[in-house]
Structures are given as C-alpha cells and as structure tokens.
Design an enzyme around this catalytic site. Structure first.
Site, PDB file in Angstrom:
ATOM      1  N   SER A  56      65.227  22.809  53.915  1.00  8.85           N
ATOM      2  CA  SER A  56      65.580  24.009  53.151  1.00  8.85           C
ATOM      3  C   SER A  56      67.063  24.358  53.323  1.00  8.85           C
ATOM      4  O   SER A  56      67.933  23.556  53.003  1.00  8.85           O
ATOM      5  CB  SER A  56      64.672  25.166  53.573  1.00  8.85           C
ATOM      6  OG  SER A  56      64.812  26.263  52.684  1.00  8.85           O
ATOM      7  N   ASP A 106      57.378  23.913  44.648  1.00  9.08           N
ATOM      8  CA  ASP A 106      58.242  24.738  45.487  1.00  9.08           C
ATOM      9  C   ASP A 106      58.486  26.085  44.821  1.00  9.08           C
ATOM     10  O   ASP A 106      58.957  26.148  43.688  1.00  9.08           O
ATOM     11  CB  ASP A 106      59.578  24.017  45.718  1.00  9.08           C
ATOM     12  CG  ASP A 106      60.288  24.487  46.966  1.00  9.08           C
ATOM     13  OD1 ASP A 106      60.315  25.704  47.202  1.00  9.08           O
ATOM     14  OD2 ASP A 106      60.825  23.631  47.695  1.00  9.08           O
ATOM     15  N   HIS A 119      56.823  24.531  49.633  1.00  7.34           N
ATOM     16  CA  HIS A 119      58.159  24.347  50.197  1.00  7.34           C
ATOM     17  C   HIS A 119      58.190  23.615  51.538  1.00  7.34           C
ATOM     18  O   HIS A 119      58.931  22.646  51.711  1.00  7.34           O
ATOM     19  CB  HIS A 119      58.808  25.727  50.341  1.00  7.34           C
ATOM     20  CG  HIS A 119      60.225  25.704  50.793  1.00  7.34           C
ATOM     21  ND1 HIS A 119      61.237  25.105  50.059  1.00  7.34           N
ATOM     22  CD2 HIS A 119      60.829  26.217  51.906  1.00  7.34           C
ATOM     23  CE1 HIS A 119      62.385  25.252  50.691  1.00  7.34           C
ATOM     24  NE2 HIS A 119      62.176  25.911  51.811  1.00  7.34           N
TER      25      HIS A 119
END
Length: 258
Positions: free
Chosen positions: A87, A204, A234
């Site tokens: 991320s 996501d 995610h």
C-alpha cells in the site's frame, strides 16, 4: 527497526508497512518468511506505530525514503536483498527505488498506493493546499473502515481493537502522499533495472487498480510481472486466499536468489 534473522538465512527481505498501521501487523508473514530461509528487516515508519514524532504526521515523504535507506544499510551485502512494500509502503518503496536506485535482487509491491480512491472532497482538497502552508501539522480523521481492507473477519476485528492503528493524519501527510503518487509516475523512468513483481487486489476499495497497472506499464525493466488477484481486497497477505498469495511471492523470491 528489527532485524530478525532466519536460521537458514538465504536472503533478506526489507518489509515496508502501509498507512495507518505498523510493523506488528506483519508478524505472521515475517515468521513465515523466516521459516522459508529469509531474514527480515522491518520497523514502524515515521509517524506510525511506536515510532517517534507526532502520529500521522511527516515533514515530507522523503522521511519514509530515508527510513527505508537506513533499513537497507542494515542488510547483509553478501546475500540477496529484496524489498517488499504494501500500500503506502509500496509507494514508499517505489520512491526509494526511483530516488536511491539501490542494488537489489528484486522488488515486490502489494497493492501499491500510487493512486487512492478516497481522496478528500473537492472543497477540502482545495483547502488542504492553504492549510499545508499555514497549519501543516493539523490532523483530520482518516475515516478508515477495516471492512474495506480485507474480507478476513478475524483481521478486521484485530484492526478495530489495535491501539497502534492511527485514525488521524495531518494536512502535510496528505499533501506529501498525493505528491509522492504523482512523482512515482513522473519518475517511473528512473526505476532501476531490477526484477519487479506487482501484485494488485482486483476488488481493492482503497487504491485504483487501473492506475497501478498504468504505473507498471511505464517501468522499463528487463523482467517484470503484474499479477491481478480476482476477488481479493486491499490486504492480499491477510485475505482468506493469503496462502496462494504467499506461495506466489515465495516463488518469485526463490527465482531471484543468487
């Protein structure tokens, strides 16, 4: 920062966590890597977890790049070194590669946040430029919903109960995060010729998968792979299908240990 060596110590992985979280959320993954012969270097990024400084605040995104550099300097240069970022940690890994151009055996990016979905509303977005000048450390609610992060209900509850998960970020943090995403695209040509694996969750809810693929297409390396994980949210390493994700990652790492 912690350097946890594997008994087999075949290679080192530098692991970079995402926004709002901390290194402690990766203990299971770290132990799995260690069992498979990978030593791991990781820690809390500035403003996150147990790190020093105001939580949710940074002076610049370069704070993250320099932190990764300090971790990189702790790795054994006689063994293969990999970088794994998730991320925001994936974005930080990208900026580290573009700016520092280190010698690595490979880079793995997990749902890298080169472009986020939930940006500030347009009036607040405009206001953030002004606040970044006059009140950069002002913090605002981040509105993080753990059910948007993973379908793993155990991990959702752990996220809710975790006292180290932050729920506010500063105006400066937000502006620097946005700037870093733009620079990741602008300087994609500076990404060194290092084997690259980008893994993106298809479902996501936090980052834009299409933009991840756009960035990937801009990178010119001799070897790169893009893996879209259908149905996954995610945090692909926490999803119910995490074993498949891990095996895929391990296969990439094993191929590039020299």
């Amino acid at each position: 920062m912690e350097k946890l060596e594997s008994a087999r110590d075949r290679a080192t992985i530098i692991l970079v966590h995402g926004a709002f979280e901390h290194m402690g959320r990766y203990k299971e993954l770290v132990e799995r890597f260690r069992r498979d012969g990978f030593s791991v270097i990781y820690g809390d990024l500035p403003g996150q977890g147990l790190s020093d400084g105001k939580k949710g605040h940074i002076r610049s995104f370069g704070d993250y790049v320099e932190t990764i550099q300090s971790w990189y300097e702790q790795a054994d240069p006689e063994k293969a070194v990999f970088l794994l970022g998730h991320s925001m940690g994936g974005l930080a890994a990208i900026r580290f590669m573009e700016e520092k151009q280190p010698e690595l055996a490979g880079v793995v990016l997990s749902s890298p946040a080169v472009s986020i979905r939930n940006k500030a509303a347009r009036p607040l977005e405009a206001l953030s430029y002004l606040l970044n000048v006059f009140a950069p450390s002002l913090r605002m609610k981040a509105g993080q919903n753990p059910e948007n992060v993973t379908r793993n209900l155990i991990k959702v509850e752990e996220f809710r109960q975790d006292p180290l998960v932050i729920d506010k970020v500063s105006v400066r943090w937000y502006r620097e995060f946005q700037k870093a995403g733009n620079r990741a695209f602008e300087q994609a040509g500076r990404f060194p010729d290092v084997p690259l694996l980008v893994m993106q969750a298809a479902e996501d809810l936090l980052v834009e998968p299409g933009r991840t693929k756009e960035w990937f297409n801009l990178v010119d390396t001799s070897e790169k792979s893009y893996k879209l994980w259908p149905g996954l949210y995610h945090e692909i390493f926490n999803e119910p299908e995490n074993d498949q994700v891990y095996q895929y990652t391990r296969s990439f790492l094993n191929q590039h240990i020299t």
